[in-house]
Design an enzyme around this catalytic site. Sequence first.
Site, PDB file in Angstrom:
ATOM      1  NE  ARG A   1       8.474  -2.755   6.439  1.00  0.00           N
ATOM      2  CZ  ARG A   1       7.216  -2.249   6.257  1.00  0.00           C
ATOM      3  NH1 ARG A   1       6.925  -1.558   5.424  1.00  0.00           N
ATOM      4  NH2 ARG A   1       6.232  -2.952   7.297  1.00  0.00           N
TER       5      ARG A   1
ATOM      6  CE  LYS B   1      -1.907  -1.136   3.882  1.00  0.00           C
ATOM      7  NZ  LYS B   1      -1.079  -2.405   4.451  1.00  0.00           N
TER       8      LYS B   1
ATOM      9  NE  ARG C   1       6.701  -0.667   9.831  1.00  0.00           N
ATOM     10  CZ  ARG C   1       5.687  -0.516   9.101  1.00  0.00           C
ATOM     11  NH1 ARG C   1       5.640   0.197   7.958  1.00  0.00           N
ATOM     12  NH2 ARG C   1       4.515  -1.064   9.698  1.00  0.00           N
TER      13      ARG C   1
ATOM     14  NE  ARG D   1      -4.323  -0.804   9.925  1.00  0.00           N
ATOM     15  CZ  ARG D   1      -3.259  -0.468   9.472  1.00  0.00           C
ATOM     16  NH1 ARG D   1      -3.150   0.702   8.947  1.00  0.00           N
ATOM     17  NH2 ARG D   1      -1.866  -1.189   9.837  1.00  0.00           N
TER      18      ARG D   1
ATOM     19  NE  ARG E   1       2.359  -5.012  11.099  1.00  0.00           N
ATOM     20  CZ  ARG E   1       3.474  -4.897  10.257  1.00  0.00           C
ATOM     21  NH1 ARG E   1       4.558  -5.471  10.729  1.00  0.00           N
ATOM     22  NH2 ARG E   1       3.399  -4.214   9.145  1.00  0.00           N
TER      23      ARG E   1
HETATM   24  P1  AP5 Z   1       4.604  -1.424   2.063  1.00  0.00           P
HETATM   25  O1  AP5 Z   1       4.466  -0.754   0.687  1.00  0.00           O
HETATM   26  O2  AP5 Z   1       5.414  -0.952   3.052  1.00  0.00           O
HETATM   27  O3  AP5 Z   1       3.273  -2.380   2.199  1.00  0.00           O
HETATM   28  P2  AP5 Z   1       2.457  -1.643   3.256  1.00  0.00           P
HETATM   29  O4  AP5 Z   1       1.095  -2.663   2.668  1.00  0.00           O
HETATM   30  O5  AP5 Z   1       2.227  -0.208   3.413  1.00  0.00           O
HETATM   31  O6  AP5 Z   1       2.702  -2.562   4.334  1.00  0.00           O
HETATM   32  P3  AP5 Z   1       3.029  -2.033   5.842  1.00  0.00           P
HETATM   33  O7  AP5 Z   1       3.618  -3.227   6.651  1.00  0.00           O
HETATM   34  O8  AP5 Z   1       3.405  -0.551   5.919  1.00  0.00           O
HETATM   35  O9  AP5 Z   1       1.476  -1.955   6.317  1.00  0.00           O
HETATM   36  P4  AP5 Z   1       0.732  -1.712   7.606  1.00  0.00           P
HETATM   37  O10 AP5 Z   1      -0.602  -1.729   7.025  1.00  0.00           O
HETATM   38  O11 AP5 Z   1       1.042  -3.005   8.637  1.00  0.00           O
HETATM   39  O12 AP5 Z   1       1.539  -0.757   8.544  1.00  0.00           O
HETATM   40  P5  AP5 Z   1       0.865   0.796   8.875  1.00  0.00           P
HETATM   41  O13 AP5 Z   1       2.431   1.625   8.535  1.00  0.00           O
HETATM   42  O14 AP5 Z   1      -0.204   1.243   7.968  1.00  0.00           O
HETATM   43  O15 AP5 Z   1       5.625  -2.818   1.498  1.00  0.00           O
HETATM   44  C1  AP5 Z   1       6.078  -3.446   2.476  1.00  0.00           C
HETATM   45  C2  AP5 Z   1       7.513  -4.250   2.111  1.00  0.00           C
HETATM   46  O16 AP5 Z   1       7.540  -4.802   0.840  1.00  0.00           O
HETATM   47  C3  AP5 Z   1       8.741  -2.881   1.825  1.00  0.00           C
HETATM   48  O17 AP5 Z   1       9.711  -3.321   2.338  1.00  0.00           O
HETATM   49  C4  AP5 Z   1       8.582  -2.635   0.314  1.00  0.00           C
HETATM   50  O18 AP5 Z   1       9.643  -2.064  -0.113  1.00  0.00           O
HETATM   51  C5  AP5 Z   1       8.173  -3.999  -0.441  1.00  0.00           C
HETATM   52  N1  AP5 Z   1       7.520  -4.289  -1.507  1.00  0.00           N
HETATM   53  C6  AP5 Z   1       6.471  -3.313  -2.008  1.00  0.00           C
HETATM   54  N2  AP5 Z   1       6.044  -3.859  -3.014  1.00  0.00           N
HETATM   55  C7  AP5 Z   1       6.838  -4.787  -3.445  1.00  0.00           C
HETATM   56  C8  AP5 Z   1       6.904  -5.643  -4.818  1.00  0.00           C
HETATM   57  N3  AP5 Z   1       6.053  -5.271  -5.662  1.00  0.00           N
HETATM   58  N4  AP5 Z   1       7.560  -6.411  -4.752  1.00  0.00           N
HETATM   59  C9  AP5 Z   1       8.590  -6.889  -3.654  1.00  0.00           C
HETATM   60  N5  AP5 Z   1       8.824  -5.969  -2.548  1.00  0.00           N
HETATM   61  C10 AP5 Z   1       7.735  -5.076  -2.634  1.00  0.00           C
HETATM   62  O19 AP5 Z   1       0.721   0.430  10.242  1.00  0.00           O
HETATM   63  C11 AP5 Z   1       1.635   0.444  11.280  1.00  0.00           C
HETATM   64  C12 AP5 Z   1       1.077   0.380  12.727  1.00  0.00           C
HETATM   65  O20 AP5 Z   1       0.610   1.714  12.966  1.00  0.00           O
HETATM   66  C13 AP5 Z   1      -0.366  -0.482  12.824  1.00  0.00           C
HETATM   67  O21 AP5 Z   1      -0.015  -1.754  13.187  1.00  0.00           O
HETATM   68  C14 AP5 Z   1      -1.045   0.120  14.124  1.00  0.00           C
HETATM   69  O22 AP5 Z   1      -0.521   0.194  15.130  1.00  0.00           O
HETATM   70  C15 AP5 Z   1      -0.768   1.650  13.462  1.00  0.00           C
HETATM   71  N6  AP5 Z   1      -1.709   2.362  12.629  1.00  0.00           N
HETATM   72  C16 AP5 Z   1      -1.796   2.545  11.484  1.00  0.00           C
HETATM   73  N7  AP5 Z   1      -2.750   3.112  10.832  1.00  0.00           N
HETATM   74  C17 AP5 Z   1      -3.589   2.976  11.845  1.00  0.00           C
HETATM   75  C18 AP5 Z   1      -5.045   3.458  11.746  1.00  0.00           C
HETATM   76  N8  AP5 Z   1      -5.731   3.904  10.888  1.00  0.00           N
HETATM   77  N9  AP5 Z   1      -5.862   2.983  13.048  1.00  0.00           N
HETATM   78  C19 AP5 Z   1      -5.034   2.389  14.228  1.00  0.00           C
HETATM   79  N10 AP5 Z   1      -3.819   2.125  14.080  1.00  0.00           N
HETATM   80  C20 AP5 Z   1      -3.170   2.453  12.893  1.00  0.00           C
END
Ligand code: AP5
Length: 186
Positions: A131, A15, A133, A92, A144
């Site tokens: 990655r 995403k 993180r 979410r 998650r």
């Molecule tokens: P990436 O693009 O980062 O994928 P993503 O879907 O954004 O994954 P995230 O892990 O960032 O999502 P998430 O939903 O868990 O985290 P968020 O920050 O929202 O890609 C992932 C990896 O794959 C990268 O290394 C990338 O380079 C690689 N990649 C991408 N495309 C590729 C491809 N085609 N081929 C190969 N590799 C590829 O949330 C984190 C935390 O924040 C949550 O757990 C929660 O605690 C909090 N939070 C965030 N939003 C909310 C909300 N709305 N409400 C409550 N808590 C929230």
Amino acid sequence: MKQRLLFLGPPGAGKGTQAQRLAEQQGLLHLSTGDLLRAEVAAGTPLGQEAEAVMARGELVSDALVLAIVRSRLEQQAAAGGGGWLLDGFPRNVTQADALAHLLDELGQQIEQVVLMELDDAVLIERLLARGRADDNEQVIRHRLEVYRQQTAPLIAYYQDRGLLAPVEASGTVEAIGQRILTLLG
Ligand code: AP5
């Protein structure tokens, strides 16, 4: 092209990667609640201190906190003359989706498309482990994914019922997936 977008999908689906590319290409405001929360954690603000442990466990931060962040950004953009936006990682759960609908009513705006990025668990886990993180260890990743299935996945039916859902196969290269998304936003 559609200009008011949500990106939905499990952790690791890409995403953030696709949202950032598309927002740059199309001049949209990219609002990632995960990135905004991590910035608060890094700055050591009271909000960041509240969110840090919750994020490390892979659970959702409180709706009120996240909603306040999104509201202030969208209100700022509307006051500055409006424009397109792309919400990544928000909403979410159904409470956040209802609150977003209410906020957009107030602003006189509408979601134009919800892009659902779909990918097998094995690939998601592999990407996130690579990655590394703070919340990317195997135990937290599995939690998650569980939180996604229980709290976020109900939004698939929610937006399908509203005729907004567009699923995208999220495997392949970043460029190929980007092209699929551009095509469906036509
Ligand atoms: P990436 O693009 O980062 O994928 P993503 O879907 O954004 O994954 P995230 O892990 O960032 O999502 P998430 O939903 O868990 O985290 P968020 O920050 O929202 O890609 C992932 C990896 O794959 C990268 O290394 C990338 O380079 C690689 N990649 C991408 N495309 C590729 C491809 N085609 N081929 C190969 N590799 C590829 O949330 C984190 C935390 O924040 C949550 O757990 C929660 O605690 C909090 N939070 C965030 N939003 C909310 C909300 N709305 N409400 C409550 N808590 C929230």
